[in-house]
Design a protein around this motif. Structure first.
Motif, PDB file in Angstrom:
ATOM      1  N   VAL A  68       0.841  -1.198   0.000  1.00 14.17           N
ATOM      2  CA  VAL A  68       0.000   0.000   0.000  1.00 14.17           C
ATOM      3  C   VAL A  68       0.875   1.247   0.000  1.00 14.17           C
ATOM      4  O   VAL A  68       1.784   1.383   0.826  1.00 14.17           O
ATOM      5  CB  VAL A  68      -0.929   0.021   1.230  1.00 14.17           C
ATOM      6  CG1 VAL A  68      -1.771   1.286   1.266  1.00 14.17           C
ATOM      7  CG2 VAL A  68      -1.812  -1.224   1.244  1.00 14.17           C
ATOM      8  N   ASN A  69       0.599   2.139  -0.942  1.00 17.35           N
ATOM      9  CA  ASN A  69       1.294   3.410  -1.010  1.00 17.35           C
ATOM     10  C   ASN A  69       0.252   4.521  -1.023  1.00 17.35           C
ATOM     11  O   ASN A  69      -0.581   4.580  -1.921  1.00 17.35           O
ATOM     12  CB  ASN A  69       2.168   3.489  -2.257  1.00 17.35           C
ATOM     13  CG  ASN A  69       2.901   4.805  -2.340  1.00 17.35           C
ATOM     14  OD1 ASN A  69       2.303   5.834  -2.639  1.00 17.35           O
ATOM     15  ND2 ASN A  69       4.187   4.779  -2.081  1.00 17.35           N
TER      16      ASN A  69
ATOM     17  N   PHE B  77      -3.098   5.316   9.800  1.00 17.47           N
ATOM     18  CA  PHE B  77      -2.541   4.135   9.141  1.00 17.47           C
ATOM     19  C   PHE B  77      -1.657   3.296  10.054  1.00 17.47           C
ATOM     20  O   PHE B  77      -0.974   2.381   9.591  1.00 17.47           O
ATOM     21  CB  PHE B  77      -1.788   4.549   7.868  1.00 17.47           C
ATOM     22  CG  PHE B  77      -2.712   4.821   6.727  1.00 17.47           C
ATOM     23  CD1 PHE B  77      -3.228   3.784   5.969  1.00 17.47           C
ATOM     24  CD2 PHE B  77      -3.114   6.113   6.436  1.00 17.47           C
ATOM     25  CE1 PHE B  77      -4.105   4.022   4.932  1.00 17.47           C
ATOM     26  CE2 PHE B  77      -3.996   6.363   5.405  1.00 17.47           C
ATOM     27  CZ  PHE B  77      -4.492   5.320   4.648  1.00 17.47           C
TER      28      PHE B  77
ATOM     29  N   TRP C  95      -1.499  -0.599   9.567  1.00 16.63           N
ATOM     30  CA  TRP C  95      -0.801  -1.056   8.363  1.00 16.63           C
ATOM     31  C   TRP C  95       0.680  -0.707   8.423  1.00 16.63           C
ATOM     32  O   TRP C  95       1.519  -1.450   7.915  1.00 16.63           O
ATOM     33  CB  TRP C  95      -1.445  -0.485   7.111  1.00 16.63           C
ATOM     34  CG  TRP C  95      -2.693  -1.207   6.695  1.00 16.63           C
ATOM     35  CD1 TRP C  95      -3.287  -2.269   7.320  1.00 16.63           C
ATOM     36  CD2 TRP C  95      -3.499  -0.918   5.568  1.00 16.63           C
ATOM     37  NE1 TRP C  95      -4.409  -2.657   6.638  1.00 16.63           N
ATOM     38  CE2 TRP C  95      -4.575  -1.836   5.550  1.00 16.63           C
ATOM     39  CE3 TRP C  95      -3.439   0.033   4.563  1.00 16.63           C
ATOM     40  CZ2 TRP C  95      -5.556  -1.840   4.574  1.00 16.63           C
ATOM     41  CZ3 TRP C  95      -4.423   0.040   3.586  1.00 16.63           C
ATOM     42  CH2 TRP C  95      -5.471  -0.903   3.586  1.00 16.63           C
TER      43      TRP C  95
ATOM     44  N   ALA D 120       2.130  -0.826   4.551  1.00 20.37           N
ATOM     45  CA  ALA D 120       1.860   0.501   3.999  1.00 20.37           C
ATOM     46  C   ALA D 120       3.084   1.400   4.108  1.00 20.37           C
ATOM     47  O   ALA D 120       3.938   1.222   4.975  1.00 20.37           O
ATOM     48  CB  ALA D 120       0.686   1.156   4.727  1.00 20.37           C
TER      49      ALA D 120
ATOM     50  N   ASP E  81       7.493   4.387   6.521  1.00 20.03           N
ATOM     51  CA  ASP E  81       7.196   2.970   6.374  1.00 20.03           C
ATOM     52  C   ASP E  81       7.299   2.338   7.754  1.00 20.03           C
ATOM     53  O   ASP E  81       7.293   3.041   8.763  1.00 20.03           O
ATOM     54  CB  ASP E  81       8.134   2.310   5.354  1.00 20.03           C
ATOM     55  CG  ASP E  81       9.593   2.486   5.710  1.00 20.03           C
ATOM     56  OD1 ASP E  81       9.910   2.898   6.857  1.00 20.03           O
ATOM     57  OD2 ASP E  81      10.433   2.227   4.842  1.00 20.03           O
TER      58      ASP E  81
END
Length: 159
Positions: free
Chosen positions: A100-101, A130, A133, A139, A150
């Protein structure tokens, strides 16, 4: 503002999804929150391997991203919990690392201070959302003028 995402409920084999959207001026973080919530709630495929959502920002307009504006959508425990519940749905259990970006890009502002301010506000709102993730390493957040967030950057950020 109504959302015009298609229903992905019939596409149970969806493997890759990319969305590039221009953020309407003067909408700020509440619009981003509603957009992401609307999109993620429509994905029902357990086969998703790649998700990219890119927001193009026009920072020439004043940012209405004051803390008071964020509260209704971001700063309450209930809205964060609701977003975390979306990320923890079984459909997303098999997302691979780095799948996921979520990116935020400015296409027009020559003013470095405006970009830095927007970056700080976006990261302040998006990192907590987020967190599940980021913790799993699935993500990464790319936010304007700051290094990519990250799993390793999140660990340092959360400490």
């Amino acid at each position: 503002m109504p959302f015009f995402f298609p229903s992905f409920t019939q596409n149970v084999n969806l493997r890759s999804l990319s969305l590039l959207t221009v953020m309407p001026s003067r909408q700020g973080i509440p619009w981003v929150y509603r957009t992401l919530s609307g999109l993620l709630s429509r994905i029902t495929s357990p086969c998703l391997e790649d998700l990219a959502v890119q927001f193009c920002l026009d920072l020439e307009f004043p940012l209405p991203w004051a803390e008071a504006d964020l509260g209704e959508y971001i700063a309450t425990p209930d809205t964060i919990a609701a977003f975390h519940a979306l990320l923890r749905r079984p459909e997303f259990d098999r997302l691979p690392r780095g799948a996921v970006n979520i990116g935020f890009y400015d296409w027009s502002s020559p003013d470095k201070s405006v970009v830095q301010c927007a970056s700080a506000e976006i990261s302040q709102a998006m990192v907590p959302l987020f967190a599940p993730w980021l913790e799993r390493g699935v993500a990464q957040l790319e936010i304007l003028d700051i290094p990519r967030i990250d799993q390793s950057a999140y660990t340092a950020y959360a400490a």
